[in-house]
Design an enzyme around this catalytic site. Structure first.
Site, PDB file in Angstrom:
ATOM      1  N   HIS A 156       2.596  -4.791  -8.989  1.00  0.00           N
ATOM      2  CA  HIS A 156       2.396  -5.392  -7.718  1.00  0.00           C
ATOM      3  C   HIS A 156       2.284  -7.097  -7.662  1.00  0.00           C
ATOM      4  CE1 HIS A 156       0.457  -5.055  -3.292  1.00  0.00           C
ATOM      5  NE2 HIS A 156       0.556  -6.072  -3.386  1.00  0.00           N
ATOM      6  N   HIS A 212       4.401 -10.367  -5.734  1.00  0.00           N
ATOM      7  CA  HIS A 212       5.080 -11.174  -4.794  1.00  0.00           C
ATOM      8  C   HIS A 212       5.461 -12.423  -5.451  1.00  0.00           C
ATOM      9  CE1 HIS A 212       3.522  -8.422  -1.393  1.00  0.00           C
ATOM     10  NE2 HIS A 212       2.419  -8.602  -2.018  1.00  0.00           N
ATOM     11  N   ASN A 267       6.953 -15.193  -4.506  1.00  0.00           N
ATOM     12  CA  ASN A 267       6.710 -16.542  -4.053  1.00  0.00           C
ATOM     13  C   ASN A 267       5.035 -16.925  -4.268  1.00  0.00           C
ATOM     14  OD1 ASN A 267       9.020 -18.507  -2.798  1.00  0.00           O
ATOM     15  ND2 ASN A 267       9.508 -16.078  -2.272  1.00  0.00           N
ATOM     16  N   PRO A 272      13.585 -10.989   1.267  1.00  0.00           N
ATOM     17  CA  PRO A 272      14.848 -11.831   1.589  1.00  0.00           C
ATOM     18  C   PRO A 272      14.723 -12.804   2.545  1.00  0.00           C
ATOM     19  CG  PRO A 272      15.369  -9.523   1.538  1.00  0.00           C
ATOM     20  CD  PRO A 272      14.002  -9.620   1.602  1.00  0.00           C
ATOM     21  N   ASP A 318       8.650  -7.903   5.578  1.00  0.00           N
ATOM     22  CA  ASP A 318       7.498  -8.628   6.089  1.00  0.00           C
ATOM     23  C   ASP A 318       7.324  -8.027   7.647  1.00  0.00           C
ATOM     24  OD1 ASP A 318       5.759 -10.385   7.197  1.00  0.00           O
ATOM     25  OD2 ASP A 318       6.959 -12.230   6.474  1.00  0.00           O
ATOM     26  N   GLU A 372      -5.551  -3.266   4.010  1.00  0.00           N
ATOM     27  CA  GLU A 372      -6.113  -4.694   3.689  1.00  0.00           C
ATOM     28  C   GLU A 372      -7.037  -5.020   4.458  1.00  0.00           C
ATOM     29  OE1 GLU A 372      -2.736  -7.147   2.725  1.00  0.00           O
ATOM     30  OE2 GLU A 372      -3.949  -8.356   1.110  1.00  0.00           O
TER      31      GLU A 372
HETATM   32  C1  6MZ Z   1       0.035  -8.804   2.239  1.00  0.00           C
HETATM   33  C2  6MZ Z   1       1.389 -10.349   1.099  1.00  0.00           C
HETATM   34  C3  6MZ Z   1       0.216 -10.750   0.327  1.00  0.00           C
HETATM   35  O1  6MZ Z   1       8.096 -12.426  -0.440  1.00  0.00           O
HETATM   36  O2  6MZ Z   1       8.161 -14.709  -0.195  1.00  0.00           O
HETATM   37  N1  6MZ Z   1       2.449 -11.192   0.463  1.00  0.00           N
HETATM   38  N2  6MZ Z   1       1.176  -9.601   2.080  1.00  0.00           N
HETATM   39  N3  6MZ Z   1      -0.827  -9.101   1.757  1.00  0.00           N
HETATM   40  C4  6MZ Z   1      -0.949 -10.031   0.766  1.00  0.00           C
HETATM   41  N4  6MZ Z   1      -2.144 -10.303  -0.082  1.00  0.00           N
HETATM   42  C5  6MZ Z   1      -2.880 -11.528  -0.258  1.00  0.00           C
HETATM   43  N5  6MZ Z   1       0.413 -11.598  -0.589  1.00  0.00           N
HETATM   44  C6  6MZ Z   1       1.902 -11.739  -0.184  1.00  0.00           C
HETATM   45  O3  6MZ Z   1       6.333 -13.640  -1.398  1.00  0.00           O
HETATM   46  C7  6MZ Z   1       5.169 -14.090  -0.396  1.00  0.00           C
HETATM   47  C8  6MZ Z   1       5.205 -12.995   0.599  1.00  0.00           C
HETATM   48  O4  6MZ Z   1       4.510 -11.701   0.069  1.00  0.00           O
HETATM   49  C9  6MZ Z   1       3.657 -11.349   1.182  1.00  0.00           C
HETATM   50  C10 6MZ Z   1       3.819 -12.002   2.420  1.00  0.00           C
HETATM   51  O5  6MZ Z   1       4.837 -11.541   3.078  1.00  0.00           O
HETATM   52  C11 6MZ Z   1       4.317 -13.440   1.692  1.00  0.00           C
HETATM   53  O6  6MZ Z   1       4.960 -14.156   2.818  1.00  0.00           O
HETATM   54  P1  6MZ Z   1       7.779 -13.551  -1.169  1.00  0.00           P
HETATM   55  O7  6MZ Z   1       8.605 -13.595  -2.507  1.00  0.00           O
END
Ligand code: 6MZ
Length: 352
Positions: A18, A20, A22, A104, A142, A205
């Site tokens: 898990h 992300h 960015n 994306p 998203d 969440e």
């Molecule tokens: C929900 C989250 C998140 O996709 O641009 N993101 N969505 N809950 C969370 N908990 C804190 N943390 C990150 O990475 C950033 C994106 O991941 C999701 C959000 O849509 C955020 O804009 P990417 O690589």
């Protein structure tokens, strides 16, 4: 934190399911990036201050933070660099298998969504030669961006999977949980299932019983967070029972939940309930850059808070192999890495 536990957690081969993209970029990479962009005439001082500031952010502040980071990751070459750096960070932390997820994104005049995806996939391919880590991609939808974007991202994911079936494995549903209706997205998620994707869905969440029920009915391969399901956390007995009976593995991000205050403190984290009853769980960092954490830190926090010994930490990592979207062949490879590692440090004869 106990140094020997931290050192054990750092050395332990781990799986990150898990993360992300960015949100995982380190301060070091962001600062490097801001300097490069500064040299091109844009001033990123306010962004720098925000990035280097307090890491205890509310969930809403977190989403502002992602927008700031997105304002810096604006070209395919930057996406290639940040992907490489993030993979290097995880490999350096003892992560042997990583499922990176990302949404994306296009930037007018600079990058199309296709270029964004290609940049990540190229970096993943290049990392094979550079680091001892297997990396996969999960394409994110998203919830803030609406259904048309969701359909577009699924279409991109289908094309990317066709061209890179060894890398593109799953679909993630994420974004600000206060925005968007799950009903609007269910057809897209069902279409993703029919197209052969594994699903990792952010779930509960924040408290929302009806949405959580609908997500559980989808029967995804994994759930992200599953925070507000236990009655102690704003859920209900019925909802908790449904989760437990579903046996759907849950990706738990301790620091993310505590820092965004969706969980009061580590001790009250639902890890405790799920671990005690043997529900499938896997530890993750969520956004290691934004929350200033690492997967080793997360294992160490779990050890300290819930009094887990080294054998239990090893087992936690070993069991998480079952929940990865990888092929059976890759899972066997990972099992061997974990078993050999244990055998090496304990000097034991064969581990079954
Ligand atoms: C929900 C989250 C998140 O996709 O641009 N993101 N969505 N809950 C969370 N908990 C804190 N943390 C990150 O990475 C950033 C994106 O991941 C999701 C959000 O849509 C955020 O804009 P990417 O690589």
């Amino acid at each position: 934190m106990d140094n020997s536990t931290l050192s054990f957690c750092k050395k332990l081969p781990k799986l990150e399911l898990h993360a992300h993209l960015n949100g995982s970029i380190s301060d070091k990479t962001l600062l490097e990036l801001s300097q490069t962009l500064d040299n091109k005439g844009t001033n990123y001082d306010n962004i720098k201050q925000f990035i280097m500031g307090c890491k205890d952010r509310s969930l809403e502040e977190c989403f502002k933070m992602f927008s700031l980071i997105h304002s810096m990751t604006v070209s395919a070459s930057i996406i290639r660099k940040v992907t490489k750096d993030v993979i290097e960070d995880f490999a350096g932390d003892g992560v042997v298998y990583l499922e990176l997820r990302s949404t994306p994104r296009q930037v007018e005049g600079s990058m199309t969504k296709n270029e964004y995806m290609d940049a990540i996939i190229e970096s993943i391919r290049e990392s094979k030669e550079l680091y001892p880590i297997i990396v996969k991609l999960i394409v994110s939808i998203d919830r803030k961006s609406g259904v048309t974007e969701a359909e577009e991202n699924l279409e991109l994911a289908i094309q990317a999977k066709e061209a890179n079936p060894d890398i593109v494995l799953g679909i993630d549903f994420s974004g600000n949980p206060a925005i968007g209706e799950i009903d609007d997205f269910i057809p897209v998620l069902q279409c993703a299932q029919k197209s052969g994707f594994s699903l990792a869905i952010h779930c509960a969440e924040v408290p929302c019983e009806l949405e959580t029920k609908k997500i559980l009915q989808l029967n995804p391969e994994r759930l992200g967070h599953a925070t507000c399901i236990h009655p102690d956390a704003g859920g209900s007995d019925e909802l908790w029972k449904t989760l437990i009976e579903s046996k759907i593995p849950v990706e738990l991000c301790l620091t993310s939940n505590v820092k965004t205050s969706t969980v009061k403190d580590y001790r009250n984290h639902h890890f405790d309930h799920l671990y005690k009853i043997g529900h499938p769980i896997v530890l993750g960092t969520d956004d290691k850059g934004v929350f200033s954490t690492s997967l080793s830190d997360e294992y160490c926090i779990a050890a300290k808070t819930f009094e887990l010994d080294n054998d239990q930490l090893w087992q936690l990592s070993y069991d998480s192999i079952n929940y990865a979207f990888a092929s059976e062949y890759e899972k066997e490879k990972l099992q061997k890495i974990l078993k050999d590692w244990k055998q090496n440090i304990t000097g034991n004869s064969k581990i079954d």
